[in-house]
Design an enzyme around this catalytic site. Structure first.
Site, PDB file in Angstrom:
ATOM      1  N   THR A  28       0.706  -1.082  -0.259  1.00 51.53           N
ATOM      2  CA  THR A  28       0.078  -0.019   0.107  1.00 51.53           C
ATOM      3  C   THR A  28       0.758   1.384   0.039  1.00 51.53           C
ATOM      4  O   THR A  28       2.085   1.321   0.554  1.00 51.53           O
ATOM      5  CB  THR A  28      -1.000  -0.027   1.288  1.00 51.53           C
ATOM      6  OG1 THR A  28      -1.914   1.051   1.076  1.00 51.53           O
ATOM      7  CG2 THR A  28      -0.407   0.351   2.585  1.00 51.53           C
TER       8      THR A  28
ATOM      9  N   ASP B 102      -3.862  -6.844  -3.693  1.00 56.63           N
ATOM     10  CA  ASP B 102      -3.641  -5.473  -3.731  1.00 56.63           C
ATOM     11  C   ASP B 102      -4.703  -4.566  -2.919  1.00 56.63           C
ATOM     12  O   ASP B 102      -6.021  -5.042  -2.987  1.00 56.63           O
ATOM     13  CB  ASP B 102      -3.663  -5.039  -5.302  1.00 56.63           C
ATOM     14  CG  ASP B 102      -2.362  -5.414  -5.988  1.00 56.63           C
ATOM     15  OD1 ASP B 102      -1.479  -5.814  -5.337  1.00 56.63           O
ATOM     16  OD2 ASP B 102      -2.233  -5.075  -7.137  1.00 56.63           O
TER      17      ASP B 102
ATOM     18  N   ASP C  94      -6.707  -2.040  -3.742  1.00 60.03           N
ATOM     19  CA  ASP C  94      -7.695  -1.381  -4.650  1.00 60.03           C
ATOM     20  C   ASP C  94      -8.458  -2.390  -5.352  1.00 60.03           C
ATOM     21  O   ASP C  94      -9.679  -2.087  -6.059  1.00 60.03           O
ATOM     22  CB  ASP C  94      -7.178  -0.414  -5.388  1.00 60.03           C
ATOM     23  CG  ASP C  94      -6.256  -0.914  -6.553  1.00 60.03           C
ATOM     24  OD1 ASP C  94      -5.462  -2.019  -6.326  1.00 60.03           O
ATOM     25  OD2 ASP C  94      -5.783  -0.363  -7.547  1.00 60.03           O
TER      26      ASP C  94
ATOM     27  N   GLU D 270       4.488 -12.345 -12.070  1.00 56.68           N
ATOM     28  CA  GLU D 270       3.886 -13.716 -11.689  1.00 56.68           C
ATOM     29  C   GLU D 270       4.575 -14.774 -12.083  1.00 56.68           C
ATOM     30  O   GLU D 270       4.712 -15.622 -11.650  1.00 56.68           O
ATOM     31  CB  GLU D 270       2.190 -13.408 -12.131  1.00 56.68           C
ATOM     32  CG  GLU D 270       1.577 -12.462 -11.731  1.00 56.68           C
ATOM     33  CD  GLU D 270       1.515 -11.050 -12.593  1.00 56.68           C
ATOM     34  OE1 GLU D 270       2.443 -10.848 -13.334  1.00 56.68           O
ATOM     35  OE2 GLU D 270       0.857 -10.240 -12.102  1.00 56.68           O
TER      36      GLU D 270
ATOM     37  N   HIS E  92     -10.215  -6.684 -10.857  1.00 62.35           N
ATOM     38  CA  HIS E  92      -9.096  -5.820 -10.700  1.00 62.35           C
ATOM     39  C   HIS E  92      -9.715  -4.238 -11.055  1.00 62.35           C
ATOM     40  O   HIS E  92      -9.324  -3.534 -11.894  1.00 62.35           O
ATOM     41  CB  HIS E  92      -8.123  -5.827 -11.847  1.00 62.35           C
ATOM     42  CG  HIS E  92      -7.118  -5.113 -12.050  1.00 62.35           C
ATOM     43  ND1 HIS E  92      -6.560  -4.327 -12.706  1.00 62.35           N
ATOM     44  CD2 HIS E  92      -5.800  -5.319 -11.168  1.00 62.35           C
ATOM     45  CE1 HIS E  92      -5.495  -3.555 -12.539  1.00 62.35           C
ATOM     46  NE2 HIS E  92      -5.113  -4.362 -11.609  1.00 62.35           N
ATOM     47  N   THR E  93     -10.448  -3.528  -9.934  1.00 62.64           N
ATOM     48  CA  THR E  93     -10.970  -2.376  -9.916  1.00 62.64           C
ATOM     49  C   THR E  93      -9.914  -1.290  -9.588  1.00 62.64           C
ATOM     50  O   THR E  93      -8.753  -1.778  -8.873  1.00 62.64           O
ATOM     51  CB  THR E  93     -11.856  -2.382  -8.724  1.00 62.64           C
ATOM     52  OG1 THR E  93     -11.547  -3.005  -7.530  1.00 62.64           O
ATOM     53  CG2 THR E  93     -13.315  -2.797  -9.065  1.00 62.64           C
ATOM     54  N   ARG E  94     -10.127  -0.224 -10.115  1.00 62.69           N
ATOM     55  CA  ARG E  94      -8.858   0.650  -9.623  1.00 62.69           C
ATOM     56  C   ARG E  94      -9.816   1.946  -9.154  1.00 62.69           C
ATOM     57  O   ARG E  94     -10.754   2.480  -9.936  1.00 62.69           O
ATOM     58  CB  ARG E  94      -8.120   1.190 -10.809  1.00 62.69           C
ATOM     59  CG  ARG E  94      -7.346   0.112 -11.332  1.00 62.69           C
ATOM     60  CD  ARG E  94      -6.464   0.374 -12.543  1.00 62.69           C
ATOM     61  NE  ARG E  94      -5.288   0.652 -12.051  1.00 62.69           N
ATOM     62  CZ  ARG E  94      -4.490   2.038 -12.356  1.00 62.69           C
ATOM     63  NH1 ARG E  94      -4.977   2.866 -12.840  1.00 62.69           N
ATOM     64  NH2 ARG E  94      -3.409   2.234 -11.655  1.00 62.69           N
TER      65      ARG E  94
END
Ligand SMILES: O=c1ccn([C@@H]2O[C@H](COP(=O)(O)OP(=O)(O)O)[C@@H](O)[C@H]2O)c(=O)[nH]1
Ligand SMILES: O=c1ccn([C@@H]2O[C@H](COP(=O)(O)OP(=O)(O)O)[C@@H](O)[C@H]2O)c(=O)[nH]1
Ligand SMILES: [Mn+2]
Ligand SMILES: [Mn+2]
Lengths: 254, 254
Positions: free
Chosen positions: A8, A111, A113, A198, A226-228
């Site tokens: 983060t 992640d 987000d 990966e 995989h939102t942002r």
């Protein structure tokens, strides 16, 4: 136990993203949240947030060196993000496993987000080596996915570099902790071309396509996105300052 | 009871946003979620999502007419969003209060893409008329807020049109249900200039500045964030189709 490794970094939307992620995680039994700040010291914001979030956690920090750090003006694909932070999470697990009796479990790179369904955590919990599933809203597609034929992953549904050994996003797999401990040098690196993080890790773990355990109903369900979060434009802060002599109160934590 | 009125519309990020919002709401006791789709019929996606989300809900729908509907190319401030949907939520409450014994409580307009702390719901629960608090990441500022002097709201910290009667975002206030029932005609409208939705409703409810009940420690804490989810660019769907003869599976719900 599910060990979540979450890099983060400080930004306007950081607390909001951490707050809503924590609400998801609070529904998941037996998780340990390893939060690694991209900074030279632990910030008050993250420290206080973690103390009160109600989750089991470990708080770490390591700064991405300036030469690899993404600038606000860089396109978002230019530089790898979270590499040193995820590696620190991995070393913490390896070190802890030597000094304390770490509960067996699985490691997932979460992640701060992204959006996670609760079902996702149920799917990953029984991972023998590496489990995989589709990821929504990634790679310029509605989703990317392992292609499963008769229960085995044969290739990757992705437009971008499908020839990568493991052509999937960080959110698309979980690893049994034992496998990570058996390969103490396996980690991420800033030295590979983009899209190969990966693959670097999984190759170093000696994983083969045939080892992958398809989840989410044979990779037919989207359980993670995989939102942002849109960057806030502070276009009125300066105008407020000029008009009234002061802007918003910098002591207000946002 | 907290009655949450949430307009929602079909887009790539819709399910992800609803999923993470539901994870927050699942931590809140005694809520009733009124979800109003901006569409001429109820979609399968939202219907199935609501059925399995574990929350107490009412599912409604009404389509924004084309002449006021925002286009993907419009700047996001051009057209009001969610107006008819929120009004339908209000009429549902008014109608239900006549036929069934609605539990007393408070009404809050909760957009599907904002971020809510759990503390926010504790703060709004005991609203006599209208309670108010700061909202993070809005109005081109770090936050906007009521300005509180000796426990009373005197004006608005906002750069944009601070002269509005109630210069705050939809996420910045909650209303006692009784007050809404006492003013059966109070509602939102597409006919006011932008930024005046909140003022229209609160003025129609006969609310005065001195009625406002400051929450969040006298409006010194950010407990809600006007986050927005980045629009996904499907830049590779067409390329995938051209290269392999087909794109991603349209039967996969994202
Ligand atoms: O300079 C940075 C940028 C990002 N991150 C973290 O690395 C992960 C991936 O970054 P981001 O979500 O911005 O990448 P994208 O959404 O573009 O994949 C997230 O948990 C971020 O908080 C970080 O630690 N330092
Ligand atoms: O055409 C639309 C656009 C938005 N909304 C809903 O109205 C609310 C406010 O919209 P949005 O979050 O896009 O506005 P902003 O973030 O710009 O304030 C959200 O709950 C949306 O789901 C809607 O019902 N129809
Ligand atoms: Mn991300
Ligand atoms: Mn919004």
């Amino acid at each position: 136990m599910i060990y979540l490794i979450t890099p983060t970094y400080a930004r306007l939307e950081q607390k909001a993203d951490l707050v809503r992620l924590s609400h998801t995680l609070l529904h998941v039994p037996n998780i340990h949240w390893i939060v690694i700040e991209d900074s030279s010291t632990k910030t008050a914001l993250v420290t206080n947030f973690l103390r009160t979030c109600g989750l089991n956690y470990t708080h770490l920090n390591v700064q991405t060196p300036p030469e690899v750090k993404m600038k606000a003006t860089d396109p978002n694909w230019l530089k790898p993000r979270g590499v040193l932070q995820r590696n620190l999470g991995l070393s913490w697990l390896r070190k802890s496993s030597k000094t304390t009796q770490l509960e067996p479990g699985v490691v997932y790179f979460a992640d701060d987000d992204n959006t996670y369904s609760l079902q996702l955590f149920k799917e990953m919990r029984w991972t023998k080596k590496v489990s995989v599933w589709p990821v929504g809203l990634v790679g310029g597609l509605r989703y990317e996915s392992p292609v499963v034929v008769k229960g085995t992953v044969t290739r990757w549904l992705t437009y971008w570099k499908p020839q990568r050994p493991f052509a999937m996003d960080m959110a698309g797999f979980a690893i049994n902790l034992r496998l990570l401990l058996q390969h103490p040098n396996a980690q991420f690196t800033n030295a590979v071309q983009r899209g190969y993080q990966e693959s670097t890790l999984l190759t170093a773990l000696g994983v083969m396509l045939s080892d992958l355990e398809p989840r989410a109903d044979g990779c037919t369900k989207i359980l993670v996105w995989h939102t942002r979060t849109e960057k806030t434009k502070l276009k009125n802060e300066e105008k407020l300052r000029q008009k009234y002599g002061k802007g918003t109160d910098m002591n207000m934590e946002v």
